[in-house]
Design a protein around this motif. Structure first.
Motif, mmCIF file in Angstrom:
data_model
loop_
_atom_site.group_PDB
_atom_site.id
_atom_site.type_symbol
_atom_site.label_atom_id
_atom_site.label_comp_id
_atom_site.label_asym_id
_atom_site.label_seq_id
_atom_site.Cartn_x
_atom_site.Cartn_y
_atom_site.Cartn_z
ATOM 1 N N ARG A 120 45.048 41.867 38.060
ATOM 2 C CA ARG A 120 46.006 41.341 39.041
ATOM 3 C C ARG A 120 45.809 41.995 40.407
ATOM 4 O O ARG A 120 46.010 41.356 41.446
ATOM 5 C CB ARG A 120 47.426 41.532 38.523
ATOM 6 N N GLN A 121 45.418 43.266 40.400
ATOM 7 C CA GLN A 121 45.116 43.923 41.666
ATOM 8 C C GLN A 121 43.921 43.249 42.338
ATOM 9 O O GLN A 121 43.915 43.028 43.555
ATOM 10 C CB GLN A 121 44.827 45.405 41.452
ATOM 11 N N ALA A 122 42.907 42.904 41.534
ATOM 12 C CA ALA A 122 41.741 42.206 42.080
ATOM 13 C C ALA A 122 42.138 40.849 42.650
ATOM 14 O O ALA A 122 41.617 40.416 43.687
ATOM 15 C CB ALA A 122 40.679 42.042 41.001
ATOM 16 N N VAL A 123 43.073 40.166 41.979
ATOM 17 C CA VAL A 123 43.579 38.890 42.507
ATOM 18 C C VAL A 123 44.205 39.108 43.876
ATOM 19 O O VAL A 123 43.929 38.374 44.830
ATOM 20 C CB VAL A 123 44.610 38.267 41.535
ATOM 21 N N ASN A 124 45.062 40.129 43.977
ATOM 22 C CA ASN A 124 45.746 40.409 45.245
ATOM 23 C C ASN A 124 44.768 40.760 46.355
ATOM 24 O O ASN A 124 45.035 40.517 47.536
ATOM 25 C CB ASN A 124 46.758 41.533 45.059
ATOM 26 N N GLU A 125 43.637 41.351 45.979
ATOM 27 C CA GLU A 125 42.624 41.738 46.971
ATOM 28 C C GLU A 125 41.642 40.612 47.268
ATOM 29 O O GLU A 125 40.743 40.784 48.102
ATOM 30 C CB GLU A 125 41.871 42.973 46.471
ATOM 31 N N GLY A 126 41.794 39.476 46.581
ATOM 32 C CA GLY A 126 40.909 38.347 46.810
ATOM 33 C C GLY A 126 39.526 38.503 46.219
ATOM 34 O O GLY A 126 38.597 37.780 46.597
ATOM 35 N N ASP A 127 39.370 39.432 45.272
ATOM 36 C CA ASP A 127 38.075 39.648 44.623
ATOM 37 C C ASP A 127 38.025 38.781 43.360
ATOM 38 O O ASP A 127 38.353 39.228 42.256
ATOM 39 C CB ASP A 127 37.904 41.130 44.276
ATOM 40 N N HIS A 128 37.614 37.532 43.520
ATOM 41 C CA HIS A 128 37.689 36.569 42.429
ATOM 42 C C HIS A 128 36.764 36.927 41.269
ATOM 43 O O HIS A 128 37.132 36.751 40.104
ATOM 44 C CB HIS A 128 37.360 35.166 42.947
ATOM 45 N N GLU A 129 35.593 37.424 41.573
ATOM 46 C CA GLU A 129 34.646 37.774 40.513
ATOM 47 C C GLU A 129 35.200 38.897 39.642
ATOM 48 O O GLU A 129 35.175 38.825 38.408
ATOM 49 C CB GLU A 129 33.310 38.188 41.126
ATOM 50 N N ARG A 130 35.708 39.953 40.279
ATOM 51 C CA ARG A 130 36.273 41.070 39.511
ATOM 52 C C ARG A 130 37.535 40.636 38.774
ATOM 53 O O ARG A 130 37.776 41.062 37.640
ATOM 54 C CB ARG A 130 36.564 42.252 40.439
ATOM 55 N N ALA A 131 38.351 39.797 39.400
ATOM 56 C CA ALA A 131 39.568 39.309 38.752
ATOM 57 C C ALA A 131 39.223 38.525 37.495
ATOM 58 O O ALA A 131 39.812 38.740 36.423
ATOM 59 C CB ALA A 131 40.373 38.445 39.715
ATOM 60 N N SER A 132 38.267 37.602 37.604
ATOM 61 C CA SER A 132 37.868 36.794 36.456
ATOM 62 C C SER A 132 37.340 37.677 35.335
ATOM 63 O O SER A 132 37.724 37.527 34.166
ATOM 64 C CB SER A 132 36.801 35.777 36.873
ATOM 65 N N ARG A 133 36.467 38.604 35.682
ATOM 66 C CA ARG A 133 35.830 39.469 34.669
ATOM 67 C C ARG A 133 36.852 40.375 33.981
ATOM 68 O O ARG A 133 36.863 40.501 32.745
ATOM 69 C CB ARG A 133 34.747 40.307 35.338
ATOM 70 N N THR A 134 37.736 40.985 34.773
ATOM 71 C CA THR A 134 38.685 41.949 34.211
ATOM 72 C C THR A 134 39.759 41.260 33.387
ATOM 73 O O THR A 134 40.124 41.722 32.296
ATOM 74 C CB THR A 134 39.329 42.783 35.342
ATOM 75 N N LEU A 135 40.277 40.148 33.890
ATOM 76 C CA LEU A 135 41.298 39.419 33.132
ATOM 77 C C LEU A 135 40.710 38.827 31.857
ATOM 78 O O LEU A 135 41.383 38.792 30.817
ATOM 79 C CB LEU A 135 41.923 38.334 34.003
ATOM 80 N N ALA A 136 39.467 38.367 31.908
ATOM 81 C CA ALA A 136 38.818 37.857 30.689
ATOM 82 C C ALA A 136 38.681 38.969 29.659
ATOM 83 O O ALA A 136 38.892 38.754 28.451
ATOM 84 C CB ALA A 136 37.452 37.267 31.023
#
Length: 267
Positions: A120-136
């Protein structure tokens, strides 16, 4: 010696390769509460309320002690092949209650929430690749609904509902990140399944409409909206939200653009 505790699905507690989950439902319920509070004392009063809700028998406290003894016997069986520890080192009696003496990181829910927060922090920072990878990675820890095979008293019911709702939220955010990365084709099968499983969940239907529209499948995107609307009207007598209707109108009239990560409405 490693202990692994699974609550994101059917309850499983593995100690050195041996399961210590009781076969009876109430001792399993006791173990689930202790697991979700790993490293913290759970009072006997709280355990009695969880197991018997508002109708405890007169023998509730002594019966609770019996359940603790059953858990300790299971622990001793698992510990028999390992020297040094006893069941009383892991399931500790305190003045007011009991404590499961394991690191919180042994519990999959704890690891899930750490990964969820990072995603969720990656989402807030606009880092879509990290958000997708971490949430997955967080979502892969799930093996079914939280505490799927455990009776749920008031405390466990709230915790299971909280975890399940967080999972849906993280799933939505992971799909949003994947849409932002242009993975709409890869999402079509997953979103079709989610819309069937959650027929009144607007967010998944919107994502499905967007993925279909971006894949050049306008008529199917419109069909997704019709199914959502029919279900909502039939089940609750309400129309989809204004923003969902706006998206439908934009797709229907060809006033939508797909350049951005979602379907945006043309001025």
């Amino acid at each position: 010696m490693r202990i692994e505790i699974v609550v994101l699905g059917p309850l499983a507690v593995d100690l050195g390769g041996v399961s210590i989950v009781p076969t009876a439902s109430k001792p399993s319920q006791l173990l689930a509460v202790l697991a979700l509070n790993a490293g913290r004392v759970v009072t006997a009063d709280a355990l009695v309320k969880e197991i018997w809700v508002n109708n405890p028998p007169r023998t509730a406290v002594s019966t609770l002690r019996t359940y603790v003894l059953k858990l300790r016997r299971n622990l001793d069986t698992a510990l028999a092949r390992h020297g040094g520890l006893t069941s009383k080192d892991i399931l500790i009696t305190r003045r007011t209650g009991y404590l499961l003496n394991v690191e919180p990181s042994a519990v999959d829910a704890f690891r899930y929430e750490e990964l969820s927060a990072a995603g969720r922090q990656a989402v807030n920072e606009g880092d879509h690749e990290r958000a997708s990878r971490t949430l997955a990675e967080a979502l892969r820890l799930w093996r079914g609904p939280a505490l799927a095979d455990v009776p749920l008293g008031p405390q466990l019911a709230i915790e299971a509902m909280r975890l399940d709702e967080n999972r849906l939220g993280d799933l939505y955010l992971r799909i949003e990140a994947d849409l932002a990365l242009g993975r709409h084709h890869q999402l079509l099968g997953e979103l079709a399944t989610l819309c069937a499983r959650y027929p009144m969940q607007e967010n998944f239907h919107v994502q499905h409409m967007i993925a279909l529209y971006r894949s050049g499948r306008q008529s199917q995107a419109l069909a997704v909206y019709r199914r959502l609307r029919d279900e909502m009207v039939e089940q609750s007598g309400v129309e989809p939200s204004p923003w969902v209707r706006q998206l439908h109108h934009a797709i229907l009239t060809g006033q939508a653009s797909v350049e951005d990560r979602t379907v945006m409405f043309k001025a």
